[in-house]
Design a protein around this motif. Structure first.
Motif, PDB file in Angstrom:
ATOM      1  N   ILE A  57       0.850  -1.206   0.000  1.00 11.69           N
ATOM      2  CA  ILE A  57       0.000   0.000   0.000  1.00 11.69           C
ATOM      3  C   ILE A  57       0.884   1.253   0.000  1.00 11.69           C
ATOM      4  O   ILE A  57       0.625   2.233  -0.704  1.00 11.69           O
ATOM      5  CB  ILE A  57      -0.918   0.014   1.251  1.00 11.69           C
ATOM      6  CG1 ILE A  57      -1.870  -1.177   1.220  1.00 11.69           C
ATOM      7  CG2 ILE A  57      -1.616   1.354   1.430  1.00 11.69           C
ATOM      8  CD1 ILE A  57      -3.284  -0.907   0.858  1.00 11.69           C
ATOM      9  N   SER A  58       1.949   1.185   0.790  1.00 11.08           N
ATOM     10  CA  SER A  58       2.810   2.347   0.912  1.00 11.08           C
ATOM     11  C   SER A  58       3.487   2.677  -0.425  1.00 11.08           C
ATOM     12  O   SER A  58       3.594   3.852  -0.806  1.00 11.08           O
ATOM     13  CB  SER A  58       3.798   2.056   2.036  1.00 11.08           C
ATOM     14  OG  SER A  58       4.953   2.720   1.905  1.00 11.08           O
ATOM     15  N   VAL A  59       3.902   1.660  -1.185  1.00  8.25           N
ATOM     16  CA  VAL A  59       4.532   1.885  -2.496  1.00  8.25           C
ATOM     17  C   VAL A  59       3.517   2.509  -3.461  1.00  8.25           C
ATOM     18  O   VAL A  59       3.810   3.484  -4.159  1.00  8.25           O
ATOM     19  CB  VAL A  59       5.087   0.552  -3.065  1.00  8.25           C
ATOM     20  CG1 VAL A  59       5.449   0.680  -4.536  1.00  8.25           C
ATOM     21  CG2 VAL A  59       6.283   0.076  -2.251  1.00  8.25           C
ATOM     22  N   ALA A  91      -4.918   3.585  -2.445  1.00  3.44           N
ATOM     23  CA  ALA A  91      -3.883   3.212  -1.466  1.00  3.44           C
ATOM     24  C   ALA A  91      -3.488   4.421  -0.623  1.00  3.44           C
ATOM     25  O   ALA A  91      -3.343   4.319   0.608  1.00  3.44           O
ATOM     26  CB  ALA A  91      -2.669   2.632  -2.188  1.00  3.44           C
ATOM     27  N   ALA A  92      -3.326   5.581  -1.265  1.00  6.57           N
ATOM     28  CA  ALA A  92      -2.949   6.796  -0.521  1.00  6.57           C
ATOM     29  C   ALA A  92      -4.033   7.149   0.498  1.00  6.57           C
ATOM     30  O   ALA A  92      -3.733   7.575   1.621  1.00  6.57           O
ATOM     31  CB  ALA A  92      -2.730   7.951  -1.486  1.00  6.57           C
ATOM     32  N   ASN A  93      -5.282   6.941   0.113  1.00  8.94           N
ATOM     33  CA  ASN A  93      -6.385   7.219   1.036  1.00  8.94           C
ATOM     34  C   ASN A  93      -6.444   6.233   2.194  1.00  8.94           C
ATOM     35  O   ASN A  93      -6.757   6.607   3.323  1.00  8.94           O
ATOM     36  CB  ASN A  93      -7.715   7.221   0.266  1.00  8.94           C
ATOM     37  CG  ASN A  93      -8.007   8.573  -0.365  1.00  8.94           C
ATOM     38  OD1 ASN A  93      -8.471   9.485   0.310  1.00  8.94           O
ATOM     39  ND2 ASN A  93      -7.668   8.719  -1.639  1.00  8.94           N
ATOM     40  N   ILE A  94      -6.148   4.965   1.915  1.00  4.38           N
ATOM     41  CA  ILE A  94      -6.132   3.959   2.995  1.00  4.38           C
ATOM     42  C   ILE A  94      -5.039   4.319   4.010  1.00  4.38           C
ATOM     43  O   ILE A  94      -5.266   4.378   5.220  1.00  4.38           O
ATOM     44  CB  ILE A  94      -5.860   2.542   2.430  1.00  4.38           C
ATOM     45  CG1 ILE A  94      -7.016   2.080   1.528  1.00  4.38           C
ATOM     46  CG2 ILE A  94      -5.594   1.538   3.551  1.00  4.38           C
ATOM     47  CD1 ILE A  94      -6.736   0.796   0.757  1.00  4.38           C
ATOM     48  N   GLN A  95      -3.849   4.577   3.477  1.00  2.00           N
ATOM     49  CA  GLN A  95      -2.711   4.891   4.344  1.00  2.00           C
ATOM     50  C   GLN A  95      -2.991   6.118   5.199  1.00  2.00           C
ATOM     51  O   GLN A  95      -2.698   6.130   6.403  1.00  2.00           O
ATOM     52  CB  GLN A  95      -1.490   5.116   3.460  1.00  2.00           C
ATOM     53  CG  GLN A  95      -0.241   5.519   4.203  1.00  2.00           C
ATOM     54  CD  GLN A  95       0.967   5.563   3.287  1.00  2.00           C
ATOM     55  OE1 GLN A  95       1.647   4.575   3.113  1.00  2.00           O
ATOM     56  NE2 GLN A  95       1.230   6.709   2.691  1.00  2.00           N
ATOM     57  N   GLU A  96      -3.591   7.146   4.584  1.00  5.09           N
ATOM     58  CA  GLU A  96      -3.856   8.385   5.316  1.00  5.09           C
ATOM     59  C   GLU A  96      -4.906   8.163   6.403  1.00  5.09           C
ATOM     60  O   GLU A  96      -4.785   8.694   7.511  1.00  5.09           O
ATOM     61  CB  GLU A  96      -4.317   9.469   4.334  1.00  5.09           C
ATOM     62  CG  GLU A  96      -4.141  10.881   4.841  1.00  5.09           C
ATOM     63  CD  GLU A  96      -2.695  11.280   5.102  1.00  5.09           C
ATOM     64  OE1 GLU A  96      -1.764  10.653   4.552  1.00  5.09           O
ATOM     65  OE2 GLU A  96      -2.488  12.202   5.903  1.00  5.09           O
ATOM     66  N   ALA A 106       7.058   1.041  10.485  1.00  6.63           N
ATOM     67  CA  ALA A 106       7.998   1.218   9.365  1.00  6.63           C
ATOM     68  C   ALA A 106       7.407   2.145   8.313  1.00  6.63           C
ATOM     69  O   ALA A 106       8.114   2.609   7.420  1.00  6.63           O
ATOM     70  CB  ALA A 106       8.325  -0.139   8.728  1.00  6.63           C
ATOM     71  N   ASN A 107       6.113   2.433   8.407  1.00  9.15           N
ATOM     72  CA  ASN A 107       5.431   3.242   7.379  1.00  9.15           C
ATOM     73  C   ASN A 107       5.924   4.693   7.396  1.00  9.15           C
ATOM     74  O   ASN A 107       5.787   5.405   8.391  1.00  9.15           O
ATOM     75  CB  ASN A 107       3.914   3.195   7.627  1.00  9.15           C
ATOM     76  CG  ASN A 107       3.155   3.884   6.521  1.00  9.15           C
ATOM     77  OD1 ASN A 107       2.951   5.083   6.545  1.00  9.15           O
ATOM     78  ND2 ASN A 107       2.758   3.103   5.531  1.00  9.15           N
ATOM     79  N   ALA A 108       6.466   5.118   6.250  1.00  4.74           N
ATOM     80  CA  ALA A 108       7.103   6.443   6.166  1.00  4.74           C
ATOM     81  C   ALA A 108       6.103   7.570   6.442  1.00  4.74           C
ATOM     82  O   ALA A 108       6.419   8.541   7.127  1.00  4.74           O
ATOM     83  CB  ALA A 108       7.743   6.628   4.804  1.00  4.74           C
ATOM     84  N   ARG A 109       4.885   7.448   5.920  1.00  3.30           N
ATOM     85  CA  ARG A 109       3.892   8.513   6.112  1.00  3.30           C
ATOM     86  C   ARG A 109       3.486   8.604   7.591  1.00  3.30           C
ATOM     87  O   ARG A 109       3.328   9.696   8.134  1.00  3.30           O
ATOM     88  CB  ARG A 109       2.664   8.255   5.224  1.00  3.30           C
ATOM     89  CG  ARG A 109       1.532   9.223   5.414  1.00  3.30           C
ATOM     90  CD  ARG A 109       1.900  10.670   5.105  1.00  3.30           C
ATOM     91  NE  ARG A 109       0.833  11.583   5.464  1.00  3.30           N
ATOM     92  CZ  ARG A 109       0.997  12.843   5.845  1.00  3.30           C
ATOM     93  NH1 ARG A 109       2.208  13.353   5.931  1.00  3.30           N
ATOM     94  NH2 ARG A 109      -0.031  13.592   6.151  1.00  3.30           N
ATOM     95  N   LEU A 110       3.333   7.460   8.241  1.00  2.00           N
ATOM     96  CA  LEU A 110       2.972   7.469   9.658  1.00  2.00           C
ATOM     97  C   LEU A 110       4.075   8.164  10.483  1.00  2.00           C
ATOM     98  O   LEU A 110       3.795   9.004  11.349  1.00  2.00           O
ATOM     99  CB  LEU A 110       2.765   6.031  10.161  1.00  2.00           C
ATOM    100  CG  LEU A 110       2.374   5.904  11.625  1.00  2.00           C
ATOM    101  CD1 LEU A 110       0.978   6.461  11.879  1.00  2.00           C
ATOM    102  CD2 LEU A 110       2.425   4.440  12.088  1.00  2.00           C
ATOM    103  N   ARG A 111       5.319   7.840  10.191  1.00  2.00           N
ATOM    104  CA  ARG A 111       6.451   8.424  10.917  1.00  2.00           C
ATOM    105  C   ARG A 111       6.473   9.942  10.710  1.00  2.00           C
ATOM    106  O   ARG A 111       6.651  10.713  11.651  1.00  2.00           O
ATOM    107  CB  ARG A 111       7.768   7.804  10.442  1.00  2.00           C
ATOM    108  CG  ARG A 111       7.798   6.284  10.621  1.00  2.00           C
ATOM    109  CD  ARG A 111       8.829   5.654   9.708  1.00  2.00           C
ATOM    110  NE  ARG A 111      10.186   5.810  10.172  1.00  2.00           N
ATOM    111  CZ  ARG A 111      10.858   4.925  10.887  1.00  2.00           C
ATOM    112  NH1 ARG A 111      10.275   3.786  11.228  1.00  2.00           N
ATOM    113  NH2 ARG A 111      12.099   5.134  11.255  1.00  2.00           N
ATOM    114  N   GLU A 112       6.268  10.333   9.426  1.00  2.00           N
ATOM    115  CA  GLU A 112       6.294  11.759   9.094  1.00  2.00           C
ATOM    116  C   GLU A 112       5.151  12.506   9.792  1.00  2.00           C
ATOM    117  O   GLU A 112       5.334  13.579  10.361  1.00  2.00           O
ATOM    118  CB  GLU A 112       6.155  11.890   7.572  1.00  2.00           C
ATOM    119  CG  GLU A 112       6.037  13.310   7.075  1.00  2.00           C
ATOM    120  CD  GLU A 112       5.631  13.357   5.592  1.00  2.00           C
ATOM    121  OE1 GLU A 112       6.390  13.932   4.817  1.00  2.00           O
ATOM    122  OE2 GLU A 112       4.566  12.809   5.224  1.00  2.00           O
TER     123      GLU A 112
END
Ligand code: KG4
Ligand code: ZN
Length: 365
Positions: free
Chosen positions: A202-204, A263-268, A298-304
């Motif tokens: 999803i992150s990719v 995928a971007a919406n799921i991650q967000e 490990a998810n970059a968006r979550l960390r950010e």
């Protein structure tokens, strides 16, 4: 003190040698994830069979890579003489997988005459925050987390928010009422036909969307619900997300083209809820540090997002998140947990416990 950690709770077979709970001397992982990618998820029986195949070679490699070169010998008894104790994950996890590690570690403890420490995988994830990344070993100051710490563990099977007053002193504040955050990534990825494990897939895809559409702001990624985000508690719920994604997928004629945006919406949606609920707890309990751990960390968006929101709210807190490769399952944090919570017990009393919770009792003398 030098501890050999062993971890076999799911589809990774891992062994690591760690000195004083902070210095990684070796970190070896064999994963059967590629095999599970073909079936879209883990088949427990197959995972256990792979554990049996990998466990001895992995332990062997961990010892050789920690001491082989320096000791100028690869003689096994010389390598094992450098170990002070063993640490083994006893739960939670898949029973077949757990048993392979537990029975192997008990046998090694008996044969080598070394103390053995049973470890709960869930609080152990947090100890990746005490480890110094391998390339920095010996260099620079290690900034250990300070207590009280607030900690979010987000893995494939668990989502737990805990207050840590000290080593071994955990108070559970809340957790998921249904699916775990990692499970939400895995299940929604499956709906999009993306490979297992779903989080990285999803992150990719999300990254593709954000890269292609640089003017899109994260605030506009709102097609999915944020369950319980405004509830005045520390619980989470992710099963509704799966249903919402399914409904969206069913309405699309040209799904393939829209996968990155979905995928971007799921991650967000997942990141929004995790950050909001965790920072609510930070504001209430005012801890000195905030720790993130588990595969989803490990998810970059979550960390950010955590970093941005901590800045936005001007929260005075030390934020710790392990490097991504130490967030996902490995044995370094199993050894680190055993060092900071050193309670060896007779090997005869060690038992696998697949149902263990983050504050669950796992030591029976
Ligand atoms: O902690 P972990 O390696 O194993 C368990 O103890 O469960 O966590 C695995 C979970 C899986 O659900 C996987 O999809 C998720 O962590 N994960 C991620 C990422 N890497 C792994 N989720 C989101 N973004 C990632 N980069
Ligand atoms: Zn894990």
């Amino acid at each position: 003190m030098i501890i050999l950690g062993i971890e076999t709770s799911c589809d990774e077979t891992a062994a690591a040698v760690v000195e004083n709970g902070t210095k990684i001397l070796s970190n070896v992982i064999a994963s059967s994830a590629d095999m599970h990618a073909k079936t879209g998820g883990i088949i427990p029986e197959q995972a256990a069979r792979q554990q049996v195949k990998s466990i001895i070679p992995v332990v062997n490699r961990a010892l050789h890579s920690a001491f082989g070169k320096k000791s100028q010998t690869s003689h096994f008894s010389l390598l094992t003489s450098k170990i002070d104790a063993l640490a083994i994950t006893v739960g939670p996890g898949l029973i077949g997988s757990l048993l392979v590690g537990v029975e192997t570690a008990k046998t090694l403890s008996y044969l080598w005459d070394k103390p053995i420490v049973p470890v709960n995988h869930l609080p152990a994830h947090l100890y990746a925050n005490w480890l110094r990344p391998m390339q920095e070993n010996g260099r620079g100051e290690l900034k250990s987390p300070k207590f009280p710490a607030l900690a979010l563990v987000v893995s494939g099977g668990h989502t737990d928010l805990v207050l840590m007053q000290g080593h071994g002193n955990l108070k559970w504040l809340g957790g998921t009422r249904d699916d775990a955050a990692g499970e939400a990534f895995d299940k929604t990825a499956r709906l999009l036909d993306l490979p297992y494990p779903g989080g990285p897939s999803i992150s990719v895809e999300a990254e593709k969307f954000l890269h292609q559409s640089p003017i899109i702001s994260h605030q506009s990624l709102t097609i999915f619900p944020r369950p319980m985000i405004d509830k005045n508690n520390f619980d989470f719920s992710f099963s509704g997300l799966k249903t919402a994604v399914l409904r969206t997928v069913q309405t699309k004629d040209n799904l393939e083209q829209e996968i990155p945006e979905i995928a971007a919406n799921i991650q967000e949606a997942i990141a929004d809820v995790l950050v909001a609920k965790t920072l609510r707890a930070v504001k209430k309990f005012q801890p000195k540090s905030l720790l993130l751990a588990g595969g989803v960390a490990a998810n970059a968006r979550l960390r950010e997002k955590f970093k941005l929101e901590i800045e936005n709210w001007k929260l005075k807190i030390d934020f710790h998140v392990p490097p991504p490769h130490l967030c996902t399952d490995n044995a370094t944090y199993i050894a680190a947990h055993a060092y900071f919570n050193y309670h060896p017990i007779p090997w005869q009393n060690i038992k696998a416990n697949p149902q263990l919770t983050i504050t669950g009792e796992w030591i029976k003398n």
